[in-house]
Design an enzyme around this catalytic site. Structure first.
Site, PDB file in Angstrom:
ATOM      1  N   PRO A  24       0.824  -1.216   0.000  1.00 11.81           N
ATOM      2  CA  PRO A  24       0.000   0.000   0.000  1.00 11.81           C
ATOM      3  C   PRO A  24       0.855   1.261   0.000  1.00 11.81           C
ATOM      4  O   PRO A  24       1.839   1.349   0.730  1.00 11.81           O
ATOM      5  CB  PRO A  24      -0.796  -0.106   1.310  1.00 11.81           C
ATOM      6  CG  PRO A  24      -0.706  -1.536   1.704  1.00 11.81           C
ATOM      7  CD  PRO A  24       0.594  -2.046   1.193  1.00 11.81           C
ATOM      8  N   CYS A  26       0.124   5.399   0.233  1.00 11.57           N
ATOM      9  CA  CYS A  26      -0.813   6.523   0.345  1.00 11.57           C
ATOM     10  C   CYS A  26      -0.566   7.531  -0.776  1.00 11.57           C
ATOM     11  O   CYS A  26       0.577   7.876  -1.068  1.00 11.57           O
ATOM     12  CB  CYS A  26      -0.658   7.203   1.696  1.00 11.57           C
ATOM     13  SG  CYS A  26      -1.291   6.237   3.089  1.00 11.57           S
ATOM     14  N   ALA A  58      -3.751   2.686   2.306  1.00 11.31           N
ATOM     15  CA  ALA A  58      -4.486   2.749   3.565  1.00 11.31           C
ATOM     16  C   ALA A  58      -5.799   3.494   3.348  1.00 11.31           C
ATOM     17  O   ALA A  58      -5.814   4.639   2.904  1.00 11.31           O
ATOM     18  CB  ALA A  58      -3.646   3.448   4.633  1.00 11.31           C
ATOM     19  N   TYR A 187      -0.534   3.642  13.759  1.00 13.05           N
ATOM     20  CA  TYR A 187      -1.945   3.986  13.600  1.00 13.05           C
ATOM     21  C   TYR A 187      -2.775   3.245  14.656  1.00 13.05           C
ATOM     22  O   TYR A 187      -2.225   2.602  15.547  1.00 13.05           O
ATOM     23  CB  TYR A 187      -2.384   3.724  12.165  1.00 13.05           C
ATOM     24  CG  TYR A 187      -1.603   4.583  11.186  1.00 13.05           C
ATOM     25  CD1 TYR A 187      -1.582   5.969  11.325  1.00 13.05           C
ATOM     26  CD2 TYR A 187      -0.846   4.021  10.159  1.00 13.05           C
ATOM     27  CE1 TYR A 187      -0.849   6.777  10.462  1.00 13.05           C
ATOM     28  CE2 TYR A 187      -0.100   4.826   9.300  1.00 13.05           C
ATOM     29  CZ  TYR A 187      -0.103   6.195   9.455  1.00 13.05           C
ATOM     30  OH  TYR A 187       0.636   6.988   8.620  1.00 13.05           O
ATOM     31  N   ARG A 235      -1.258  -6.217   8.592  1.00 17.17           N
ATOM     32  CA  ARG A 235       0.087  -5.628   8.571  1.00 17.17           C
ATOM     33  C   ARG A 235       0.453  -5.219   9.989  1.00 17.17           C
ATOM     34  O   ARG A 235      -0.339  -4.585  10.684  1.00 17.17           O
ATOM     35  CB  ARG A 235       0.155  -4.416   7.648  1.00 17.17           C
ATOM     36  CG  ARG A 235       1.613  -3.996   7.381  1.00 17.17           C
ATOM     37  CD  ARG A 235       1.748  -2.949   6.313  1.00 17.17           C
ATOM     38  NE  ARG A 235       3.106  -2.985   5.757  1.00 17.17           N
ATOM     39  CZ  ARG A 235       3.562  -2.127   4.857  1.00 17.17           C
ATOM     40  NH1 ARG A 235       2.791  -1.160   4.405  1.00 17.17           N
ATOM     41  NH2 ARG A 235       4.790  -2.234   4.396  1.00 17.17           N
ATOM     42  N   LEU A 307      13.337  -1.482   2.145  1.00 19.93           N
ATOM     43  CA  LEU A 307      14.507  -1.263   1.293  1.00 19.93           C
ATOM     44  C   LEU A 307      14.922  -2.538   0.558  1.00 19.93           C
ATOM     45  O   LEU A 307      16.089  -2.910   0.526  1.00 19.93           O
ATOM     46  CB  LEU A 307      15.676  -0.685   2.109  1.00 19.93           C
ATOM     47  CG  LEU A 307      15.452   0.738   2.626  1.00 19.93           C
ATOM     48  CD1 LEU A 307      16.665   1.221   3.415  1.00 19.93           C
ATOM     49  CD2 LEU A 307      15.170   1.705   1.473  1.00 19.93           C
TER      50      LEU A 307
END
Length: 319
Positions: A24, A26, A58, A187, A235, A307
């Protein structure tokens, strides 16, 4: 000999043609939570890539759960109709075989009501245009000087849980094949898990079992609301990267074990995001070891990130 990276993988009944997953990202380009032509172009491009799975950005289950006013949502009929339009076009023009599409359902908690990144990303102070009171497990601001969030009471928790379930039903109606629940990056679900953000003294705070309780309730509500033949996974942030924080990989392993017992199909392992005090040792593949620990301990199909930038690197990780 077929490379490991291009070997199929089953997530429950869903078969991926290869192990490349578009995580995902944003876009901060929605209007009142609704997808726009930008999403049509962005997702249409990704659907031509040949990856095994595409996960939408998200997507907030409540308006107050958006990170910014530009964040995607799935909390209204207008949101649902706009996303259906985008997905219909993407599926029509995607390269065969049709790429499965998932959605990441999310709630920003105390990190909501923020500026978009190119405006600095800081919280919008209450009273300024575009601001609203964020909510969280406890009335603790993410950063000193920000407005403290409203601490969710039992009625609030029920509303949030029901909003996740309603968003799952909307996701099913627009034909999304999987759901990823966002319990990472500081979050709302991660805020419940981490003692850095959760100072509650009721059954949703204190012990690890109590801190896991609400995220597990949300998972169960989403799993029940989404068709049984379509997978749901989570996640996670495997560690807060804050020494002595109380949320480390062993705690995360216990959380993922509990999720597996509830029918979780996979786990997507990231890290950090709950505290500005984090010290992240950035480097190629810096989170892969966390994913490996969780995979070894729990055995769920595991998505690794962090990465991973070269094909040879990705091949070596999967192999």
């Amino acid at each position: 000999m077929t490379s490991a990276l291009f070997y199929p993988l089953a997530l429950g009944p869903l078969e991926l043609v290869n192990r490349i997953v578009i995580a995902p990202m944003c876009q901060y380009s929605a209007v009142d939570g609704s997808a726009t032509d930008w999403h049509l172009i962005h997702l249409g491009h990704l659907a031509l890539s040949g990856a095994g799975l595409l996960i939408l950005e998200a997507t907030a289950v409540q308006a107050q759960g958006r990170i910014t006013t530009g964040c995607l949502g799935l909390y209204s009929d207008d949101n649902e109709a706009a996303l259906a339009r985008v997905l219909d076009a993407v599926r029509t023009h995607a390269a065969p075989p049709a790429m499965p599409i998932a959605i990441q359902l999310a709630h920003a908690g105390r990190k909501a009501s923020s500026h978009v990144p190119w405006q600095g990303g800081a919280q919008v102070p209450l009273g300024e245009p575009g601001a609203w009171r964020a909510v969280a497990p406890s009335a603790l601001a993410h950063i000193d000087g920000e407005d403290a969030p409203h601490a969710l009471d039992r009625a609030d928790l029920a509303q949030v849980r029901d909003a996740f379930a309603q968003a799952a039903r909307r996701a099913a109606r627009v034909g999304l094949q999987c759901i990823e629940l966002h319990a990472a990056h500081g979050y709302l679900m991660h805020q419940f898990l981490s003692p850095l953000a959760n100072r509650r003294v009721d059954e949703y705070g204190g012990s690890l079992a109590n801190r896991m309780r609400f995220p597990l309730e949300v998972f169960s509500a989403v799993r029940d609301a989404f068709p049984a033949e379509r997978p749901v996974w989570v996640r996670v942030s495997a560690t807060d990267w804050v020494e002595g924080s109380g949320w480390e990989v062993q705690s995360c392993i216990e959380f993922v074990r509990a999720l597996r017992s509830l029918g979780c199909a996979a786990v997507h392992v990231s890290s950090g995001g709950v505290s500005p005090q984090q010290k992240i040792p950035l480097g190629p593949g810096y989170q892969v070891g966390l994913a490996q620990q969780i995979k070894d301990a729990v055995g769920l199909p595991t998505i690794a990130v962090g990465l991973i930038t070269e094909p040879e690197q990705a091949e070596a990780i999967v192999a």
